[in-house]
Design a protein around this motif. Structure first.
Motif, PDB file in Angstrom:
ATOM      1  N   ARG A   1       1.031  -1.511   0.176  1.00 56.68           N
ATOM      2  CA  ARG A   1       0.184  -0.092  -0.437  1.00 56.68           C
ATOM      3  C   ARG A   1       0.754   1.530  -0.206  1.00 56.68           C
TER       4      ARG A   1
ATOM      5  N   ASN B   1      -8.980  -2.336  -0.858  1.00 55.89           N
ATOM      6  CA  ASN B   1      -7.839  -2.821   0.220  1.00 55.89           C
ATOM      7  C   ASN B   1      -8.590  -2.237   1.374  1.00 55.89           C
ATOM      8  N   GLU B   2      -8.646  -0.564   1.773  1.00 54.15           N
ATOM      9  CA  GLU B   2      -9.251  -0.309   2.795  1.00 54.15           C
ATOM     10  C   GLU B   2      -9.740   1.603   2.265  1.00 54.15           C
TER      11      GLU B   2
ATOM     12  N   ASN C   1     -12.178   2.778   3.493  1.00 56.39           N
ATOM     13  CA  ASN C   1     -12.295   4.425   3.939  1.00 56.39           C
ATOM     14  C   ASN C   1     -11.333   4.733   4.335  1.00 56.39           C
ATOM     15  N   ASN C   2      -9.984   4.942   3.383  1.00 56.25           N
ATOM     16  CA  ASN C   2      -8.922   5.862   3.532  1.00 56.25           C
ATOM     17  C   ASN C   2      -9.303   7.202   2.882  1.00 56.25           C
TER      18      ASN C   2
ATOM     19  N   SER D   1      -7.016   8.040  -0.056  1.00 54.06           N
ATOM     20  CA  SER D   1      -6.795   7.218  -1.438  1.00 54.06           C
ATOM     21  C   SER D   1      -8.370   7.384  -1.966  1.00 54.06           C
TER      22      SER D   1
END
Length: 127
Positions: free
Chosen positions: A44, A73-74, A76-77, A80
């Motif tokens: 990441r 993969n994330e 709630n980032n 991003s």
């Protein structure tokens, strides 16, 4: 040179050099090292930095796959998500930007951190 392997950071040698070059403003060179690191072992951190480099080079459409992987993969980032929406908009993919923003109603509500991007994506396309 052989890159040093690390279970989380992949090729530390290539990734570390890419990060250093990026900080020094040598974006094109940084991108080359980051891509080598990602080939050895995707992670990441280097995907994020790759996307930043591509955006800095005004290669928004090229940054989209890395950002999509990061969000998968994330989800709630917020950083991003914001970068991906911006890339969609700069690449002329307004519908994709709105679809992604629709997944984050709290962030796009009035006063929310992604509201400005939502407003930009919602404006009619310039003719």
């Amino acid at each position: 040179r052989a890159a040093v392997e690390h279970p989380y950071c992949g090729s530390v040698g290539f990734g570390g050099m890419g990060h250093a070059l990026q900080k020094a403003g040598r974006t094109q060179e940084a991108l080359s090292y980051l891509e080598r690191s990602i080939e050895a072992r995707p992670n990441r951190i280097n995907l994020y930095h790759k996307a930043q480099c591509l955006i800095s080079l005004n290669r928004h459409a090229d940054a989209i796959p890395a950002l999509q992987t990061l969000i998968a993969n994330e989800p709630n980032n917020q950083s991003s998500v914001s970068m991906l929406v911006t890339c969609y908009l700069r690449a002329g993919r307004r519908d994709d930007a709105l679809k992604l923003l629709g997944q984050y109603p709290k962030l796009t509500a009035p006063g929310g951190p992604l509201r400005t991007l939502f407003d930009e994506a919602s404006r009619p396309a310039a003719k």
